[in-house]
Write a protein that holds these residues in place. Structure first.
Motif, short mmCIF file in Angstrom:
data_model
loop_
_atom_site.label_atom_id
_atom_site.label_comp_id
_atom_site.label_asym_id
_atom_site.label_seq_id
_atom_site.Cartn_x
_atom_site.Cartn_y
_atom_site.Cartn_z
N MET A 1 0.85 -1.20 0.00
CA MET A 1 0.00 0.00 0.00
C MET A 1 0.88 1.25 0.00
O MET A 1 1.83 1.35 0.78
CB MET A 1 -0.92 0.01 1.21
N ALA A 2 0.58 2.18 -0.88
CA ALA A 2 1.38 3.40 -1.01
C ALA A 2 1.27 4.27 0.24
O ALA A 2 0.23 4.31 0.90
CB ALA A 2 0.94 4.18 -2.24
N THR A 3 2.36 4.95 0.55
CA THR A 3 2.40 5.86 1.69
C THR A 3 2.57 7.29 1.21
O THR A 3 2.80 7.55 0.01
CB THR A 3 3.56 5.51 2.63
N LEU A 4 2.50 8.23 2.16
CA LEU A 4 2.71 9.63 1.84
C LEU A 4 4.10 9.85 1.26
O LEU A 4 4.28 10.65 0.34
CB LEU A 4 2.51 10.48 3.10
N LYS A 5 5.09 9.13 1.79
CA LYS A 5 6.45 9.26 1.27
C LYS A 5 6.54 8.80 -0.18
O LYS A 5 7.25 9.39 -1.00
CB LYS A 5 7.42 8.44 2.13
N ASP A 6 5.79 7.74 -0.50
CA ASP A 6 5.78 7.24 -1.87
C ASP A 6 5.20 8.28 -2.82
O ASP A 6 5.72 8.49 -3.93
CB ASP A 6 4.96 5.95 -1.97
N GLY A 12 8.01 14.13 -6.91
CA GLY A 12 9.22 14.93 -6.89
C GLY A 12 9.13 16.11 -5.95
O GLY A 12 9.74 17.16 -6.17
N LEU A 13 8.35 15.94 -4.87
CA LEU A 13 8.13 17.00 -3.90
C LEU A 13 8.47 16.50 -2.50
O LEU A 13 8.66 15.29 -2.30
CB LEU A 13 6.67 17.47 -3.93
N THR A 14 8.53 17.41 -1.55
CA THR A 14 8.77 17.00 -0.17
C THR A 14 7.48 16.46 0.44
O THR A 14 6.36 16.74 -0.03
CB THR A 14 9.24 18.19 0.67
N VAL A 15 7.65 15.67 1.51
CA VAL A 15 6.48 15.14 2.22
C VAL A 15 5.64 16.29 2.77
O VAL A 15 4.41 16.25 2.76
CB VAL A 15 6.94 14.21 3.37
N GLY A 16 6.31 17.33 3.24
CA GLY A 16 5.59 18.49 3.78
C GLY A 16 4.72 19.16 2.74
O GLY A 16 3.58 19.56 3.03
N MET A 40 -0.89 10.43 -6.82
CA MET A 40 -1.88 9.69 -6.05
C MET A 40 -2.65 8.72 -6.95
O MET A 40 -2.90 7.57 -6.57
CB MET A 40 -2.84 10.66 -5.35
N LYS A 41 -3.02 9.19 -8.13
CA LYS A 41 -3.75 8.33 -9.05
C LYS A 41 -2.89 7.17 -9.52
O LYS A 41 -3.35 6.02 -9.60
CB LYS A 41 -4.24 9.15 -10.24
N LYS A 42 -1.63 7.44 -9.84
CA LYS A 42 -0.73 6.40 -10.32
C LYS A 42 -0.49 5.34 -9.26
O LYS A 42 -0.44 4.13 -9.56
CB LYS A 42 0.60 7.02 -10.75
N LEU A 43 -0.35 5.77 -8.00
CA LEU A 43 -0.05 4.85 -6.90
C LEU A 43 -1.31 4.32 -6.21
O LEU A 43 -1.20 3.53 -5.27
CB LEU A 43 0.85 5.54 -5.88
N HIS A 44 -2.48 4.80 -6.66
CA HIS A 44 -3.76 4.42 -6.03
C HIS A 44 -3.75 4.75 -4.54
O HIS A 44 -4.20 3.96 -3.69
CB HIS A 44 -4.05 2.92 -6.24
N TYR A 45 -3.23 5.93 -4.23
CA TYR A 45 -3.11 6.35 -2.83
C TYR A 45 -4.42 6.98 -2.36
O TYR A 45 -4.96 7.87 -3.02
CB TYR A 45 -1.97 7.35 -2.67
N GLN A 46 -4.92 6.52 -1.23
CA GLN A 46 -6.13 7.07 -0.62
C GLN A 46 -5.79 7.64 0.74
O GLN A 46 -5.37 6.89 1.64
CB GLN A 46 -7.21 5.98 -0.48
N PRO A 47 -5.94 8.97 0.95
CA PRO A 47 -5.65 9.55 2.27
C PRO A 47 -6.55 8.98 3.34
O PRO A 47 -7.72 8.66 3.07
CB PRO A 47 -5.94 11.05 2.06
N ASN A 48 -6.03 8.81 4.52
CA ASN A 48 -6.81 8.35 5.67
C ASN A 48 -7.56 9.55 6.24
O ASN A 48 -7.02 10.33 7.01
CB ASN A 48 -5.89 7.74 6.73
#
Length: 325
Positions: A1-6, A12-16, A40-48
């Motif tokens: 599962m993708a994370t914020l760091k991913d 190409g940006l900072t986590v902040g 987010m779309k590429k990694l299928h990332y869903q924020p909690n």
């Protein structure tokens, strides 16, 4: 599962920076937002969303309380508000109160417990004192609260004036108006005030009818319209408070073999898509729903940001003439 760091690495940006985009905090360039969205779309990332709301005093969710999700007017206002909210980084928590006070109170509690950033209220049964306790911005549409943050309305009185003037200009001399729900004051009552004002000024006879809660809830007005037209057979001009009522008036006229517009001219209110689907097409008062939704969401965003916003915004209406006059 993708994370914020991913997501940050992919964009190409900072986590902040990614965090500020997700939480809609501070200045973020459109380019940065686009990069985060694409990652987010590429990694299928869903924020909690639960974790995000717990870490803040409020979430990026706007509570929207409406009295009717099947009614064409509210369907359109919901759609417009959702679009405007999305453009500003908010999500909508939709609540259908059915004009039941207990449900409305319950939905307000749900909104506050979910730490919504604000509430947009299109329903009108809860006492105003309830809103003194919730501590978040409240923007109303077609309802005015003395203790609300801001209200957005159309010029309902002018709508009634335009309808009466058009019917009289078309030669109608026995007018009938079907208004709001009896005993429940709403800004829409001013349509009746404007209509009455013109009729009295021009010395044109008119009758007024109030609708009932059960009719509003079911959107079934045919029997009431039929009884009214049989009771007042001389009626040659009819102004009703919504395009839903106007559409059912046309059905009733066909049943009673009353020709529209030759024998009876009809004007609705709202100018929703339904007005162009009837035969004949409805003359109606255009309510600027798109602009009202945009202004309501701008007011909400500014209120959340701590800015001072105007207490009341009233937008002009216009008459759209089609085939029923």
């Amino acid at each position: 599962m993708a994370t914020l760091k991913d997501v940050a690495r992919e964009a190409g940006l900072t986590v902040g920076t990614v965090s500020r985009v997700l939480n809609n905090r501070g200045y973020i360039s459109d380019k940065a937002r686009e990069k985060v969205d694409a990652a987010m779309k590429k990694l299928h990332y869903q924020p909690n969303e639960v974790a995000r709301s717990l870490s803040k005093s409020s979430s990026n969710t706007i509570g929207l309380i409406v009295p009717h999700i099947r009614h064409p007017y509210f369907m359109e206002i919901i759609s417009r508000l959702e679009y405007e909210a999305y453009q500003k980084g908010y999500r909508i928590l939709l609540c259908n109160s059915r004009n039941v006070q207990e449900k409305e109170k319950e939905y307000i509690d749900i909104c506050t417990s979910n730490k919504v950033a604000g509430i947009i209220l299109c329903s009108g049964t809860v006492p105003v004192e309830v809103f003194d306790k919730i501590g978040i911005p409240v923007v109303t549409i077609e309802r005015f609260l003395d203790n609300g943050m801001a209200a957005v309305e159309c010029d309902n009185r002018q709508g009634g004036v335009l309808a009466a003037e058009k019917l009289i200009a078309r030669g109608c001399r026995h007018l009938l108006h079907v208004g709001n729900i009896g005993g429940v004051f709403m800004p829409a009552d001013m349509r009746t005030e404007g209509f009455r004002e013109v009729c009295e000024r021009e010395n044109v006879p008119f009758e007024e009818l109030l609708t009932e809660e059960i009719q509003y809830d079911s959107m079934m007005y045919g029997d009431m319209i039929e009884k009214a037209l049989l009771k007042y057979p001389q009626t040659d001009g009819l102004f009703v408070n919504s395009d839903v009522i106007a559409a059912q008036t046309l059905q009733t006229c066909r049943k009673l073999r009353i020709s529209v517009p030759e024998q009876l001219k009809v004007i609705g209110f709202d100018d929703v898509f339904l007005a162009t689907l009837t035969t004949p097409q409805l003359t109606t008062i255009h309510q600027p729903i798109k602009e009202m939704a945009e202004i309501a969401m701008n007011l909400m965003h500014d209120s959340i940001s701590g800015k001072v916003v105007p207490k009341r915004t009233v937008l002009p209406v216009s008459l759209v003439e089609r085939e029923t006059t």
